[in-house]
Design an enzyme around this catalytic site. Sequence first.
Site, short mmCIF file in Angstrom:
data_model
loop_
_atom_site.label_atom_id
_atom_site.label_comp_id
_atom_site.label_asym_id
_atom_site.label_seq_id
_atom_site.Cartn_x
_atom_site.Cartn_y
_atom_site.Cartn_z
N ASN A 135 0.92 -1.26 0.04
CA ASN A 135 -0.16 -0.12 0.00
C ASN A 135 0.77 1.36 0.05
OD1 ASN A 135 -1.92 1.93 0.64
ND2 ASN A 135 -2.10 1.64 2.73
N TRP A 136 1.06 1.81 -1.20
CA TRP A 136 1.91 2.87 -1.33
C TRP A 136 1.59 4.27 -0.67
CZ3 TRP A 136 4.25 2.96 -6.82
CH2 TRP A 136 4.81 1.53 -7.25
N LYS A 137 0.25 4.15 -0.23
CA LYS A 137 -0.50 5.49 0.38
C LYS A 137 -0.33 6.59 -0.45
CE LYS A 137 0.17 3.45 4.83
NZ LYS A 137 -0.01 3.62 6.17
N HIS B 68 -9.38 1.35 4.16
CA HIS B 68 -8.11 1.37 5.19
C HIS B 68 -8.52 2.23 6.08
CE1 HIS B 68 -4.23 2.60 6.37
NE2 HIS B 68 -3.72 1.55 5.60
N GLU C 229 -7.10 4.57 7.44
CA GLU C 229 -6.73 6.13 7.15
C GLU C 229 -8.08 6.58 6.46
OE1 GLU C 229 -2.97 5.52 5.25
OE2 GLU C 229 -2.27 5.06 7.11
N GLU D 126 -5.86 -4.99 10.10
CA GLU D 126 -4.87 -4.08 10.29
C GLU D 126 -5.17 -3.23 11.71
OE1 GLU D 126 -2.53 -2.84 6.40
OE2 GLU D 126 -4.27 -1.50 6.57
N GLY E 135 2.03 1.91 10.55
CA GLY E 135 3.07 3.00 10.61
C GLY E 135 3.68 3.47 11.92
N SER F 101 3.00 -2.51 10.10
CA SER F 101 4.33 -2.72 10.40
C SER F 101 4.99 -3.79 10.40
CB SER F 101 4.93 -2.16 11.93
OG SER F 101 4.33 -0.83 12.12
N GLY G 108 2.69 -1.31 4.26
CA GLY G 108 2.83 -0.16 4.08
C GLY G 108 4.16 0.68 3.86
N GLY G 109 4.80 1.02 4.71
CA GLY G 109 6.09 1.67 4.92
C GLY G 109 7.12 0.77 4.06
C1 PEP Z 1 -0.65 -0.05 5.93
O1 PEP Z 1 -1.09 1.40 5.52
O2 PEP Z 1 -2.04 -0.53 5.36
C2 PEP Z 1 0.28 -0.53 6.70
C3 PEP Z 1 0.14 -1.63 7.04
O3 PEP Z 1 1.17 0.39 7.08
P1 PEP Z 1 2.49 0.07 7.73
O4 PEP Z 1 3.00 -1.21 7.16
O5 PEP Z 1 3.70 1.18 7.32
O6 PEP Z 1 2.48 -0.07 9.05
#
Ligand code: PEP
Length: 250
Positions: free
Chosen positions: A10-12, A95, A97, A167, A173, A213, A234-235
């Site tokens: 997930n590049w956001k 998501h 967010e 999640e 994040g 994470s 994500g990251g």
């Molecule tokens: C996400 O945004 O779906 C996510 C899991 O982010 P991260 O891996 O950065 O926690």
Amino acid sequence: MARRKIIAGNWKMNMTPSEAKALVETLKDLVNNPEVDVVYCVPAIDIVPVVEAVKGTNVEVGAENMYIEEKGAYTGEIAPAMIVDAGAKYVIIGHSERREYFKETDEFLNKKVLKAFEHGLTPILCCGESLEQREAGVTLDWIRLQIKSDLQNVTAEQAASMVIAYEPIWAIGTGKTATTEQAEEVCKAIRETICEIYDEATAESIRIQYGGSMNAKNCDELLAQPDIDGGLIGGASLKPDFGRIVNYVK
Ligand code: PEP
């Protein structure tokens, strides 16, 4: 039959179109694992260049969001047919967010899930609890409620083909990963909920990811759990680490 693992990035709101092409190039050899489904969920403006850049590889592309209407006066929104025509196969829905910053409710997300299926897109439906909910001991009840609300009127056949991402909000994040036991407990409860709503075959077929994470260090243990069929990343999806996750060690 064993479920095929699905690792999705997930590049956001990261990567301009030219940066996106460069990232796909950097990751190209690293994400080559024919045993795993690999998806890049990218900002809408990156879908076309990323679809082009992954041609000939094992990587599929997804959108990070979409609107519930077919077309018309919804300035700034992206229609499902646009996503399909651009060559994406998946769409992230709900998501945390989007739930938090854009006030997307379960009722609205249910409409998105149904609309995605109407257009042949595979939803990656996100669910997850806040830290307060975890501390209050209501995690499983909350997750069951989210799943039941978001899957209203979704058929068993559709549910069997989709992806749910668990999640925990407090792990996204933050560098705080759920423990393997916490992640497996909730993913198992999601599968049980699917069995309750539909049947055992649907529950056995649906793929459930953990997200929050996940990284090169913790992926092997998380992905070894019986009810964790992949990760939403994500990251780490913006770094070579993503290749290590795709090539997790069994
Ligand atoms: C996400 O945004 O779906 C996510 C899991 O982010 P991260 O891996 O950065 O926690």
